[in-house]
Design an enzyme around this catalytic site. Structure first.
Site, short mmCIF file in Angstrom:
data_model
loop_
_atom_site.label_atom_id
_atom_site.label_comp_id
_atom_site.label_asym_id
_atom_site.label_seq_id
_atom_site.Cartn_x
_atom_site.Cartn_y
_atom_site.Cartn_z
N HIS A 19 -5.31 -9.18 -1.21
CA HIS A 19 -5.38 -9.28 0.25
C HIS A 19 -6.47 -10.26 0.66
O HIS A 19 -7.52 -10.35 0.01
CB HIS A 19 -5.70 -7.91 0.85
CG HIS A 19 -4.65 -6.88 0.60
ND1 HIS A 19 -4.67 -6.07 -0.51
CD2 HIS A 19 -3.54 -6.55 1.31
CE1 HIS A 19 -3.61 -5.27 -0.47
NE2 HIS A 19 -2.92 -5.54 0.62
N ALA A 70 3.00 -2.11 3.85
CA ALA A 70 2.78 -1.06 4.84
C ALA A 70 2.40 -1.75 6.13
O ALA A 70 1.66 -2.73 6.10
CB ALA A 70 1.65 -0.15 4.37
N SER A 76 0.83 -1.21 0.00
CA SER A 76 0.00 0.00 0.00
C SER A 76 0.86 1.26 0.00
O SER A 76 1.76 1.39 0.82
CB SER A 76 -0.88 0.04 1.25
OG SER A 76 -1.70 -1.09 1.31
N MET A 101 -1.59 -6.54 6.96
CA MET A 101 -2.65 -7.42 6.45
C MET A 101 -2.23 -8.18 5.19
O MET A 101 -3.06 -8.47 4.32
CB MET A 101 -3.91 -6.59 6.17
CG MET A 101 -4.41 -5.80 7.37
SD MET A 101 -5.75 -4.69 6.92
CE MET A 101 -5.89 -3.66 8.39
N SER A 102 -0.94 -8.47 5.08
CA SER A 102 -0.46 -9.10 3.83
C SER A 102 0.81 -9.90 4.09
O SER A 102 1.15 -10.21 5.23
CB SER A 102 -0.18 -8.01 2.79
OG SER A 102 0.91 -7.22 3.19
N HIS A 153 -6.62 4.75 6.69
CA HIS A 153 -6.02 4.26 5.44
C HIS A 153 -5.29 5.40 4.71
O HIS A 153 -4.24 5.18 4.10
CB HIS A 153 -7.10 3.64 4.55
CG HIS A 153 -6.57 2.98 3.31
ND1 HIS A 153 -5.59 1.99 3.36
CD2 HIS A 153 -6.86 3.15 2.00
CE1 HIS A 153 -5.32 1.60 2.12
NE2 HIS A 153 -6.07 2.29 1.28
N ASN A 198 2.49 3.98 10.28
CA ASN A 198 1.78 4.55 11.44
C ASN A 198 2.21 3.78 12.68
O ASN A 198 2.73 2.67 12.58
CB ASN A 198 0.26 4.41 11.24
CG ASN A 198 -0.15 2.96 11.05
OD1 ASN A 198 0.10 2.37 9.99
ND2 ASN A 198 -0.74 2.38 12.07
N TYR A 238 -8.42 -9.78 3.14
CA TYR A 238 -9.64 -9.04 3.52
C TYR A 238 -10.52 -8.69 2.31
O TYR A 238 -11.69 -8.36 2.47
CB TYR A 238 -9.31 -7.77 4.32
CG TYR A 238 -8.46 -6.74 3.60
CD1 TYR A 238 -8.99 -5.94 2.60
CD2 TYR A 238 -7.12 -6.57 3.93
CE1 TYR A 238 -8.20 -5.00 1.94
CE2 TYR A 238 -6.33 -5.65 3.29
CZ TYR A 238 -6.87 -4.86 2.29
OH TYR A 238 -6.09 -3.95 1.63
N GLU A 239 -9.97 -8.73 1.11
CA GLU A 239 -10.77 -8.46 -0.09
C GLU A 239 -11.66 -9.65 -0.45
O GLU A 239 -12.51 -9.54 -1.33
CB GLU A 239 -9.86 -8.16 -1.28
CG GLU A 239 -9.08 -6.87 -1.14
CD GLU A 239 -8.11 -6.68 -2.30
OE1 GLU A 239 -8.51 -6.09 -3.32
OE2 GLU A 239 -6.96 -7.15 -2.20
N HIS A 298 -4.16 0.39 -5.29
CA HIS A 298 -3.53 -0.78 -5.89
C HIS A 298 -3.91 -0.84 -7.38
O HIS A 298 -5.07 -1.04 -7.71
CB HIS A 298 -3.97 -2.06 -5.19
CG HIS A 298 -3.59 -2.12 -3.75
ND1 HIS A 298 -2.43 -2.71 -3.31
CD2 HIS A 298 -4.20 -1.63 -2.66
CE1 HIS A 298 -2.36 -2.57 -2.00
NE2 HIS A 298 -3.42 -1.93 -1.58
N1 HPA Z 1 -2.49 -2.38 11.17
C1 HPA Z 1 -2.69 -3.29 10.19
N2 HPA Z 1 -2.29 -3.11 8.94
C2 HPA Z 1 -1.65 -1.95 8.66
C3 HPA Z 1 -1.42 -0.97 9.62
C4 HPA Z 1 -1.87 -1.21 10.95
O1 HPA Z 1 -1.69 -0.39 11.86
N3 HPA Z 1 -0.75 0.04 9.01
C5 HPA Z 1 -0.60 -0.33 7.72
N4 HPA Z 1 -1.15 -1.53 7.50
#
Ligand code: HPA
Length: 282
Positions: free
Chosen positions: A86, A116, A33, A217-218, A255, A241, A88-89, A64
């Site tokens: 992903h 990310a 991401s 998440m990947s 996001h 983050n 989650y998709e 993406h």
């Molecule tokens: N949590 C999960 N997935 C992420 C995060 C997060 O804080 N930051 C970027 N992808």
């Protein structure tokens, strides 16, 4: 739920890609991401939308692009996934990892995976880079391992070891390169969760206590499939983050923050990867 692909399906996709290339890519590159702009540094690029490749899943999420960008980066032939799939998709782990096996069938022997991630280690800050040394695959441990189902022996063993899933040689190469380029790099354990909701503060504390330094998440499925198939893997997280660990915190994860920080990291990550690729070819 667990759609299985046949060897023929991987080979159909590889053959379609091969027809468009002068030479097979030496290194695969998965861009996370906010990191898709990295593919713009690839020269003499052939771009192949996922939708054109037989059996290839198509990506849906904002940020993406959904194409392979195949060309030269630092004099190395690379095949970059601009946009990944992903869990989650709604993709199965087998769909998520389809491109990795296609690369393996193309003859690609090394894979660089980026993502990310939220920082869990209290010393990490947004904007940091982290070399992934190991992972905690919560999705896999809960029954969604990409190697679930009949083993395809042409790729690898039924029960593959994961002790060195992240290549010791490539880890050493990355750290040496970062040192030379004076780019600070953290090291740690990446925890994969399913998402798409970000972690609750209690989950953040749980993951930290479980030994994770970053959460995303990947990545874990692609790494398992690549290592199973004998590819050497290098993993790098962009800490976009700091994961929020208290319910009364003033900060929150979004996001857009993930994408914005990702964009800031791209030039540094590009320099680092170019340095690594230069060393990979000698
Ligand atoms: N949590 C999960 N997935 C992420 C995060 C997060 O804080 N930051 C970027 N992808």
């Amino acid at each position: 739920m667990h759609k299985q692909f046949s060897l023929q399906e991987y080979d159909d996709a590889a053959a379609y890609i091969q027809q468009r290339l002068a030479q097979p890519p030496a290194v695969g590159l998965i861009l996370g991401s906010g990191l898709s702009p990295l593919a713009e540094s690839i020269e003499d690029a052939v771009r192949i939308p996922y939708a054109h490749i037989p059996h290839f899943p198509v990506s849906t999420v904002e940020g993406h692009a959904g194409q392979l960008v195949i060309g030269q980066l630092a004099g190395v032939s690379v095949c970059a996934m601009q946009g990944r799939f992903h869990f989650y998709e709604g993709y199965t782990p087998q769909e998520i990892t389809f491109p990795v096996r296609v690369m393996q069938r193309l003859g690609t022997r090394k894979l660089i995976v980026t993502n990310a991630a939220g920082g869990l280690n209290p010393t990490f800050q947004a904007g940091d880079l982290m070399l992934i040394e190991d992972h905690l695959n919560f999705v896999g441990m809960a029954g969604n391992n990409p190697l679930y189902g009949p083993n395809v022996a042409e790729f690898g063993l039924r029960f593959p070891s994961m002790t060195k899933a992240y290549s010791p040689d490539l880890r050493a190469l990355l750290l040496a390169t970062a040192d030379e380029l004076q780019i600070p790099v953290r090291r740690g354990v990446y925890a994969m969760v399913a998402g798409p909701s970000f972690e609750t503060p209690a989950e953040v504390r749980f993951l930290r206590n479980a030994g994770a330094d970053a959460v995303g998440m990947s990545t874990a499925p692609e790494v398992i499939v690549a290592h199973h198939a004998g590819m050497e893997v290098l993993g790098i997280s962009s800490i976009t983050n700091v994961a929020v660990d208290a319910v009364d915190s003033d900060t929150d994860t979004t996001h857009s923050e993930v994408l914005e920080t990702g964009a800031i990291i791209v030039p540094r990550l590009t320099r680092l990867l170019i340095g690594v690729l230069e060393k990979m070819v000698g």
